[in-house]
Design a protein around this motif. Structure first.
Motif, PDB file in Angstrom:
ATOM      1  N   SER A   1       0.836  -1.207   0.000  1.00 14.76           N
ATOM      2  CA  SER A   1       0.000   0.000   0.000  1.00 14.76           C
ATOM      3  C   SER A   1       0.871   1.258   0.000  1.00 14.76           C
ATOM      4  O   SER A   1       0.509   2.267  -0.602  1.00 14.76           O
ATOM      5  CB  SER A   1      -0.985  -0.002   1.170  1.00 14.76           C
ATOM      6  OG  SER A   1      -0.303   0.155   2.390  1.00 14.76           O
ATOM      7  N   GLU A   2       2.041   1.180   0.645  1.00 18.12           N
ATOM      8  CA  GLU A   2       2.984   2.305   0.616  1.00 18.12           C
ATOM      9  C   GLU A   2       3.577   2.467  -0.792  1.00 18.12           C
ATOM     10  O   GLU A   2       3.682   3.578  -1.306  1.00 18.12           O
ATOM     11  CB  GLU A   2       4.114   2.072   1.631  1.00 18.12           C
ATOM     12  CG  GLU A   2       3.664   2.063   3.073  1.00 18.12           C
ATOM     13  CD  GLU A   2       3.386   3.457   3.608  1.00 18.12           C
ATOM     14  OE1 GLU A   2       4.215   4.349   3.396  1.00 18.12           O
ATOM     15  OE2 GLU A   2       2.322   3.643   4.218  1.00 18.12           O
ATOM     16  N   ILE A   3       3.974   1.352  -1.390  1.00 21.00           N
ATOM     17  CA  ILE A   3       4.582   1.390  -2.727  1.00 21.00           C
ATOM     18  C   ILE A   3       3.580   1.919  -3.746  1.00 21.00           C
ATOM     19  O   ILE A   3       3.942   2.633  -4.687  1.00 21.00           O
ATOM     20  CB  ILE A   3       5.105  -0.007  -3.125  1.00 21.00           C
ATOM     21  CG1 ILE A   3       6.262  -0.411  -2.205  1.00 21.00           C
ATOM     22  CG2 ILE A   3       5.563  -0.035  -4.588  1.00 21.00           C
ATOM     23  CD1 ILE A   3       6.630  -1.883  -2.272  1.00 21.00           C
ATOM     24  N   ALA A   4       2.306   1.591  -3.556  1.00 21.91           N
ATOM     25  CA  ALA A   4       1.263   2.042  -4.493  1.00 21.91           C
ATOM     26  C   ALA A   4       1.176   3.561  -4.554  1.00 21.91           C
ATOM     27  O   ALA A   4       0.644   4.118  -5.520  1.00 21.91           O
ATOM     28  CB  ALA A   4      -0.092   1.452  -4.096  1.00 21.91           C
ATOM     29  N   GLN A   5       1.721   4.243  -3.544  1.00 21.59           N
ATOM     30  CA  GLN A   5       1.635   5.710  -3.492  1.00 21.59           C
ATOM     31  C   GLN A   5       2.935   6.409  -3.892  1.00 21.59           C
ATOM     32  O   GLN A   5       2.995   7.631  -3.902  1.00 21.59           O
ATOM     33  CB  GLN A   5       1.238   6.134  -2.080  1.00 21.59           C
ATOM     34  CG  GLN A   5      -0.127   5.592  -1.682  1.00 21.59           C
ATOM     35  CD  GLN A   5      -0.423   5.827  -0.222  1.00 21.59           C
ATOM     36  OE1 GLN A   5      -0.301   6.930   0.265  1.00 21.59           O
ATOM     37  NE2 GLN A   5      -0.814   4.778   0.486  1.00 21.59           N
ATOM     38  N   ILE A   6       3.971   5.644  -4.206  1.00 19.33           N
ATOM     39  CA  ILE A   6       5.256   6.248  -4.576  1.00 19.33           C
ATOM     40  C   ILE A   6       5.103   7.041  -5.863  1.00 19.33           C
ATOM     41  O   ILE A   6       4.490   6.578  -6.826  1.00 19.33           O
ATOM     42  CB  ILE A   6       6.345   5.164  -4.778  1.00 19.33           C
ATOM     43  CG1 ILE A   6       6.731   4.521  -3.443  1.00 19.33           C
ATOM     44  CG2 ILE A   6       7.590   5.767  -5.429  1.00 19.33           C
ATOM     45  CD1 ILE A   6       7.735   3.397  -3.583  1.00 19.33           C
ATOM     46  N   GLN A   7       5.667   8.229  -5.876  1.00 16.31           N
ATOM     47  CA  GLN A   7       5.725   9.038  -7.096  1.00 16.31           C
ATOM     48  C   GLN A   7       7.160   9.498  -7.262  1.00 16.31           C
ATOM     49  O   GLN A   7       7.704  10.157  -6.386  1.00 16.31           O
ATOM     50  CB  GLN A   7       4.790  10.243  -7.001  1.00 16.31           C
ATOM     51  CG  GLN A   7       3.334   9.827  -6.940  1.00 16.31           C
ATOM     52  CD  GLN A   7       2.410  11.017  -6.848  1.00 16.31           C
ATOM     53  OE1 GLN A   7       2.814  12.108  -6.480  1.00 16.31           O
ATOM     54  NE2 GLN A   7       1.160  10.808  -7.199  1.00 16.31           N
ATOM     55  N   GLU A   8       7.765   9.123  -8.383  1.00 16.97           N
ATOM     56  CA  GLU A   8       9.185   9.417  -8.578  1.00 16.97           C
ATOM     57  C   GLU A   8       9.471   9.636 -10.052  1.00 16.97           C
ATOM     58  O   GLU A   8       9.133   8.803 -10.881  1.00 16.97           O
ATOM     59  CB  GLU A   8      10.026   8.242  -8.049  1.00 16.97           C
ATOM     60  CG  GLU A   8      11.510   8.461  -8.140  1.00 16.97           C
ATOM     61  CD  GLU A   8      11.968   9.679  -7.365  1.00 16.97           C
ATOM     62  OE1 GLU A   8      12.325  10.674  -8.018  1.00 16.97           O
ATOM     63  OE2 GLU A   8      11.960   9.629  -6.132  1.00 16.97           O
ATOM     64  N   SER A   9      10.047  10.773 -10.379  1.00 22.17           N
ATOM     65  CA  SER A   9      10.390  11.018 -11.776  1.00 22.17           C
ATOM     66  C   SER A   9      11.876  11.319 -11.951  1.00 22.17           C
ATOM     67  O   SER A   9      12.348  11.529 -13.048  1.00 22.17           O
ATOM     68  CB  SER A   9       9.565  12.169 -12.353  1.00 22.17           C
ATOM     69  OG  SER A   9       9.746  13.329 -11.570  1.00 22.17           O
ATOM     70  N   ASP A  10      12.620  11.341 -10.853  1.00 21.52           N
ATOM     71  CA  ASP A  10      14.058  11.583 -10.900  1.00 21.52           C
ATOM     72  C   ASP A  10      14.741  10.439 -11.666  1.00 21.52           C
ATOM     73  O   ASP A  10      14.459   9.271 -11.416  1.00 21.52           O
ATOM     74  CB  ASP A  10      14.561  11.650  -9.448  1.00 21.52           C
ATOM     75  CG  ASP A  10      16.054  11.844  -9.350  1.00 21.52           C
ATOM     76  OD1 ASP A  10      16.692  12.084 -10.383  1.00 21.52           O
ATOM     77  OD2 ASP A  10      16.573  11.758  -8.222  1.00 21.52           O
ATOM     78  N   GLU A  11      15.615  10.774 -12.591  1.00 21.68           N
ATOM     79  CA  GLU A  11      16.265   9.751 -13.423  1.00 21.68           C
ATOM     80  C   GLU A  11      17.674   9.410 -12.948  1.00 21.68           C
ATOM     81  O   GLU A  11      18.470   8.886 -13.715  1.00 21.68           O
ATOM     82  CB  GLU A  11      16.324  10.240 -14.884  1.00 21.68           C
ATOM     83  CG  GLU A  11      14.973  10.456 -15.536  1.00 21.68           C
ATOM     84  CD  GLU A  11      14.245   9.161 -15.879  1.00 21.68           C
ATOM     85  OE1 GLU A  11      14.896   8.108 -15.940  1.00 21.68           O
ATOM     86  OE2 GLU A  11      13.022   9.213 -16.077  1.00 21.68           O
ATOM     87  N   SER A  12      18.014   9.681 -11.704  1.00 19.87           N
ATOM     88  CA  SER A  12      19.375   9.447 -11.218  1.00 19.87           C
ATOM     89  C   SER A  12      19.669   7.955 -11.061  1.00 19.87           C
ATOM     90  O   SER A  12      18.767   7.117 -10.991  1.00 19.87           O
ATOM     91  CB  SER A  12      19.580  10.142  -9.874  1.00 19.87           C
ATOM     92  OG  SER A  12      18.832   9.482  -8.870  1.00 19.87           O
ATOM     93  N   ASP A  13      20.975   7.631 -10.970  1.00 24.78           N
ATOM     94  CA  ASP A  13      21.392   6.236 -10.750  1.00 24.78           C
ATOM     95  C   ASP A  13      20.872   5.725  -9.416  1.00 24.78           C
ATOM     96  O   ASP A  13      20.499   4.565  -9.289  1.00 24.78           O
ATOM     97  CB  ASP A  13      22.921   6.131 -10.777  1.00 24.78           C
ATOM     98  CG  ASP A  13      23.485   6.313 -12.175  1.00 24.78           C
ATOM     99  OD1 ASP A  13      22.701   6.245 -13.149  1.00 24.78           O
ATOM    100  OD2 ASP A  13      24.708   6.524 -12.301  1.00 24.78           O
ATOM    101  N   GLU A  14      20.844   6.607  -8.424  1.00 28.34           N
ATOM    102  CA  GLU A  14      20.355   6.208  -7.101  1.00 28.34           C
ATOM    103  C   GLU A  14      18.875   5.828  -7.167  1.00 28.34           C
ATOM    104  O   GLU A  14      18.436   4.845  -6.575  1.00 28.34           O
ATOM    105  CB  GLU A  14      20.563   7.357  -6.108  1.00 28.34           C
ATOM    106  CG  GLU A  14      20.222   6.985  -4.683  1.00 28.34           C
ATOM    107  CD  GLU A  14      20.472   8.131  -3.704  1.00 28.34           C
ATOM    108  OE1 GLU A  14      19.864   8.086  -2.617  1.00 28.34           O
ATOM    109  OE2 GLU A  14      21.243   9.047  -4.032  1.00 28.34           O
ATOM    110  N   THR A  15      18.095   6.620  -7.898  1.00 28.82           N
ATOM    111  CA  THR A  15      16.663   6.319  -8.062  1.00 28.82           C
ATOM    112  C   THR A  15      16.483   4.997  -8.793  1.00 28.82           C
ATOM    113  O   THR A  15      15.618   4.194  -8.441  1.00 28.82           O
ATOM    114  CB  THR A  15      15.968   7.452  -8.836  1.00 28.82           C
ATOM    115  OG1 THR A  15      16.178   8.675  -8.142  1.00 28.82           O
ATOM    116  CG2 THR A  15      14.478   7.200  -8.952  1.00 28.82           C
TER     117      THR A  15
END
Length: 195
Positions: free
Chosen positions: A140-154
């Motif tokens: 349920s936590e993962i379902a809310q992740i929003q990420e658009s950063d294209e870094s190697d760490e991401t």
């Protein structure tokens, strides 16, 4: 008969995405795959025709053409057989690595959302272990992740989270379907919670 017709090889993401667009774009391939995995992991075996009807209902109750019926039959059979074999090769249906991190992250969230819906439908009245409740909370936590950063760490974080989801799927299936001879438990070392 090809491997696809026998249901051994999963439908590629792009092929399923194109098919869903042709059908009106009312659903996402990752969400559909998550829903199916949730139903199966919760112990339900609706069968190919019931699954096809459920997908048609999600797409506005339009009749599915033969190609679409075949796609969703393959999706059902390949997913069911991989889960029942405890196949460590099973993959969460996500866009290819070449796609943007935003698209891939959204798809992983939709997969988790679909899984929770399907699992809730099939395991509504079942006792769940603390570990399993923990996995559902993580999803349920993962379902809310929003990420658009294209870094190697991401990228590394995304790969870690998607691998966790894949292994957690096998764990949930093994626990909820332990009375079936085909359910193989996942080694404890590979099943750690995500925090």
């Amino acid at each position: 008969m090809s491997h696809n017709e026998l249901g051994h090889e999963p439908i590629p993401f792009d092929e399923l995405a194109d098919r869903l667009v042709e059908l009106g774009g009312g659903s996402h391939p990752s969400e559909l795959h998550g829903l199916l995995c949730g139903l199966l992991a919760g112990g339900e075996r609706p069968g190919v025709e019931a699954w096809q009807r459920q997908v048609a209902g999600m797409l506005g109750d339009e009749p599915l053409d033969e190609v679409s019926l075949q796609h969703f039959a393959v999706m059902y059979e390949s997913t069911r057989s991989q889960l029942e074999r405890g196949d460590f090769g099973i993959q969460v249906l996500l866009p290819d690595d070449e796609e943007s991190m935003e698209q891939r992250t959204e798809a992983l969230g939709l997969w988790c959302h679909g899984f929770l819906s399907g699992f809730g439908e099939s395991a509504a009245n079942k006792q769940l272990s603390d570990d399993l409740n923990g996995i559902l909370h993580d999803f349920s936590e993962i379902a809310q992740i929003q990420e658009s950063d294209e870094s190697d760490e991401t990228e590394r974080f995304f790969l870690e989270v998607s691998e966790y989801v894949r292994m957690a799927l096998l764990n949930v299936f093994a626990e909820m379907n332990s009375d079936e001879e085909t359910a193989a438990p996942v080694p404890a070392a590979e099943s750690g919670r995500l925090h």
